[in-house]
Write a protein that holds these residues in place. Structure first.
Motif, mmCIF file in Angstrom:
data_model
loop_
_atom_site.group_PDB
_atom_site.id
_atom_site.type_symbol
_atom_site.label_atom_id
_atom_site.label_comp_id
_atom_site.label_asym_id
_atom_site.label_seq_id
_atom_site.Cartn_x
_atom_site.Cartn_y
_atom_site.Cartn_z
ATOM 1 N N TRP A 28 -12.237 15.018 9.398
ATOM 2 C CA TRP A 28 -11.309 15.028 8.272
ATOM 3 C C TRP A 28 -9.905 15.197 8.821
ATOM 4 C CZ3 TRP A 28 -12.911 14.563 3.169
ATOM 5 C CH2 TRP A 28 -14.292 14.567 2.982
ATOM 6 N N ALA A 29 -8.928 14.553 8.167
ATOM 7 C CA ALA A 29 -7.569 14.581 8.700
ATOM 8 C C ALA A 29 -6.528 14.483 7.601
ATOM 9 C CB ALA A 29 -7.396 13.422 9.684
ATOM 10 N N ARG A 30 -5.286 14.572 8.018
ATOM 11 C CA ARG A 30 -4.142 14.325 7.145
ATOM 12 C C ARG A 30 -3.014 13.821 8.034
ATOM 13 N NH1 ARG A 30 -2.533 18.095 3.544
ATOM 14 N NH2 ARG A 30 -4.480 19.169 3.603
ATOM 15 N N TYR A 31 -2.087 13.090 7.440
ATOM 16 C CA TYR A 31 -0.927 12.618 8.185
ATOM 17 C C TYR A 31 0.058 13.761 8.365
ATOM 18 C CZ TYR A 31 -2.666 7.927 7.304
ATOM 19 O OH TYR A 31 -3.443 6.806 7.258
ATOM 20 N N PRO A 32 0.804 13.774 9.458
ATOM 21 C CA PRO A 32 1.763 14.871 9.676
ATOM 22 C C PRO A 32 2.817 14.972 8.578
ATOM 23 C CG PRO A 32 1.483 13.586 11.698
ATOM 24 C CD PRO A 32 0.748 12.861 10.604
ATOM 25 N N TRP A 33 3.110 13.876 7.906
ATOM 26 C CA TRP A 33 4.156 13.884 6.874
ATOM 27 C C TRP A 33 3.617 14.242 5.486
ATOM 28 C CZ3 TRP A 33 2.986 9.539 9.843
ATOM 29 C CH2 TRP A 33 2.152 8.608 9.231
ATOM 30 N N GLN A 34 2.299 14.432 5.355
ATOM 31 C CA GLN A 34 1.740 14.812 4.048
ATOM 32 C C GLN A 34 2.130 16.237 3.700
ATOM 33 O OE1 GLN A 34 -2.515 13.335 4.871
ATOM 34 N NE2 GLN A 34 -2.405 13.590 2.669
ATOM 35 N N ALA A 35 2.374 16.482 2.432
ATOM 36 C CA ALA A 35 2.633 17.845 1.964
ATOM 37 C C ALA A 35 1.346 18.656 2.058
ATOM 38 C CB ALA A 35 3.135 17.806 0.526
ATOM 39 N N SER A 36 1.476 19.941 2.258
ATOM 40 C CA SER A 36 0.295 20.801 2.432
ATOM 41 C C SER A 36 -0.589 20.826 1.186
ATOM 42 C CB SER A 36 0.721 22.216 2.796
ATOM 43 O OG SER A 36 1.549 22.749 1.789
ATOM 44 N N ARG A 37 -0.039 20.519 0.025
ATOM 45 C CA ARG A 37 -0.837 20.518 -1.212
ATOM 46 C C ARG A 37 -1.632 19.224 -1.391
ATOM 47 N NH1 ARG A 37 4.323 19.718 -2.221
ATOM 48 N NH2 ARG A 37 4.968 17.862 -3.355
ATOM 49 N N GLU A 38 -1.300 18.187 -0.596
ATOM 50 C CA GLU A 38 -2.039 16.928 -0.681
ATOM 51 C C GLU A 38 -3.393 17.076 -0.008
ATOM 52 O OE1 GLU A 38 0.201 13.159 -0.172
ATOM 53 O OE2 GLU A 38 1.800 14.522 0.476
ATOM 54 N N PRO A 39 -4.428 16.461 -0.567
ATOM 55 C CA PRO A 39 -5.771 16.641 -0.008
ATOM 56 C C PRO A 39 -5.940 15.947 1.348
ATOM 57 C CG PRO A 39 -5.812 14.990 -1.736
ATOM 58 C CD PRO A 39 -4.421 15.576 -1.721
ATOM 59 N N GLU A 40 -6.796 16.547 2.164
ATOM 60 C CA GLU A 40 -7.172 15.891 3.415
ATOM 61 C C GLU A 40 -8.087 14.718 3.078
ATOM 62 O OE1 GLU A 40 -9.289 18.841 5.659
ATOM 63 O OE2 GLU A 40 -10.814 19.036 4.143
ATOM 64 N N TRP A 41 -8.305 13.828 4.019
ATOM 65 C CA TRP A 41 -9.150 12.664 3.776
ATOM 66 C C TRP A 41 -10.071 12.476 4.970
ATOM 67 C CZ3 TRP A 41 -7.585 9.563 7.729
ATOM 68 C CH2 TRP A 41 -6.285 9.733 8.171
ATOM 69 N N ARG A 42 -11.162 11.786 4.717
ATOM 70 C CA ARG A 42 -12.154 11.573 5.772
ATOM 71 C C ARG A 42 -11.703 10.451 6.694
ATOM 72 N NH1 ARG A 42 -18.411 9.923 4.986
ATOM 73 N NH2 ARG A 42 -17.563 7.856 5.228
ATOM 74 N N LEU A 43 -11.465 10.805 7.935
ATOM 75 C CA LEU A 43 -11.084 9.825 8.941
ATOM 76 C C LEU A 43 -12.276 8.947 9.292
ATOM 77 C CD1 LEU A 43 -8.922 8.812 10.956
ATOM 78 C CD2 LEU A 43 -9.733 10.547 12.544
ATOM 79 N N GLY A 44 -13.468 9.547 9.307
ATOM 80 C CA GLY A 44 -14.670 8.762 9.562
ATOM 81 C C GLY A 44 -15.798 9.584 10.136
ATOM 82 N N ARG A 45 -16.972 8.922 10.279
ATOM 83 C CA ARG A 45 -18.140 9.526 10.934
ATOM 84 C C ARG A 45 -18.295 8.859 12.280
ATOM 85 N NH1 ARG A 45 -23.499 10.647 7.801
ATOM 86 N NH2 ARG A 45 -23.809 11.605 9.797
ATOM 87 N N PHE A 46 -18.473 9.656 13.302
ATOM 88 C CA PHE A 46 -18.501 9.148 14.659
ATOM 89 C C PHE A 46 -19.680 9.725 15.428
ATOM 90 C CE2 PHE A 46 -14.136 9.471 13.169
ATOM 91 C CZ PHE A 46 -13.669 8.188 13.387
ATOM 92 N N ASN A 47 -20.202 8.935 16.353
ATOM 93 C CA ASN A 47 -21.170 9.464 17.300
ATOM 94 C C ASN A 47 -20.425 10.395 18.249
ATOM 95 O OD1 ASN A 47 -23.461 7.989 16.418
ATOM 96 N ND2 ASN A 47 -22.651 6.184 17.449
ATOM 97 N N ARG A 48 -21.122 11.364 18.787
ATOM 98 C CA ARG A 48 -20.475 12.306 19.696
ATOM 99 C C ARG A 48 -19.895 11.616 20.926
ATOM 100 N NH1 ARG A 48 -21.477 17.734 18.529
ATOM 101 N NH2 ARG A 48 -22.970 17.998 16.857
ATOM 102 N N ALA A 49 -20.433 10.470 21.293
ATOM 103 C CA ALA A 49 -19.971 9.751 22.480
ATOM 104 C C ALA A 49 -18.768 8.846 22.200
ATOM 105 C CB ALA A 49 -21.107 8.920 23.055
ATOM 106 N N ASP A 50 -18.416 8.661 20.925
ATOM 107 C CA ASP A 50 -17.275 7.804 20.583
ATOM 108 C C ASP A 50 -15.971 8.394 21.125
ATOM 109 O OD1 ASP A 50 -18.892 6.063 19.234
ATOM 110 O OD2 ASP A 50 -18.360 6.797 17.247
#
Length: 65
Positions: free
Chosen positions: A33-55
């Motif tokens: 899960w992530a957020r952009y550095p310019w997002q306000a702290s009240r804005e929700p985080e979003w799912r960057l993705g699902r990854f294998n541990r080796a990715d």
């Protein structure tokens, strides 16, 4: 992938830094899960993705991100 931690910055796309807010392990994979550095702290985080541990996600190491 296992070296990534909360607070690290990765490139979601070319020149789009995303700050990791949480990493959730599930069935041998990781949901990041992530957020952009310019997002306000009240804005929700979003799912960057699902990854294998080796990715590999490109980690930002230059320009002070």
């Amino acid at each position: 992938m296992s070296a990534l931690k909360r607070g690290h910055v990765v490139l979601e796309d070319y020149e789009l830094p995303a700050v990791i807010t949480r990493i959730v392990p599930s069935r041998g994979r990781l949901t990041v899960w992530a957020r952009y550095p310019w997002q306000a702290s009240r804005e929700p985080e979003w799912r960057l993705g699902r990854f294998n541990r080796a990715d590999v996600l490109p980690k930002v190491v230059e320009r002070g991100y």
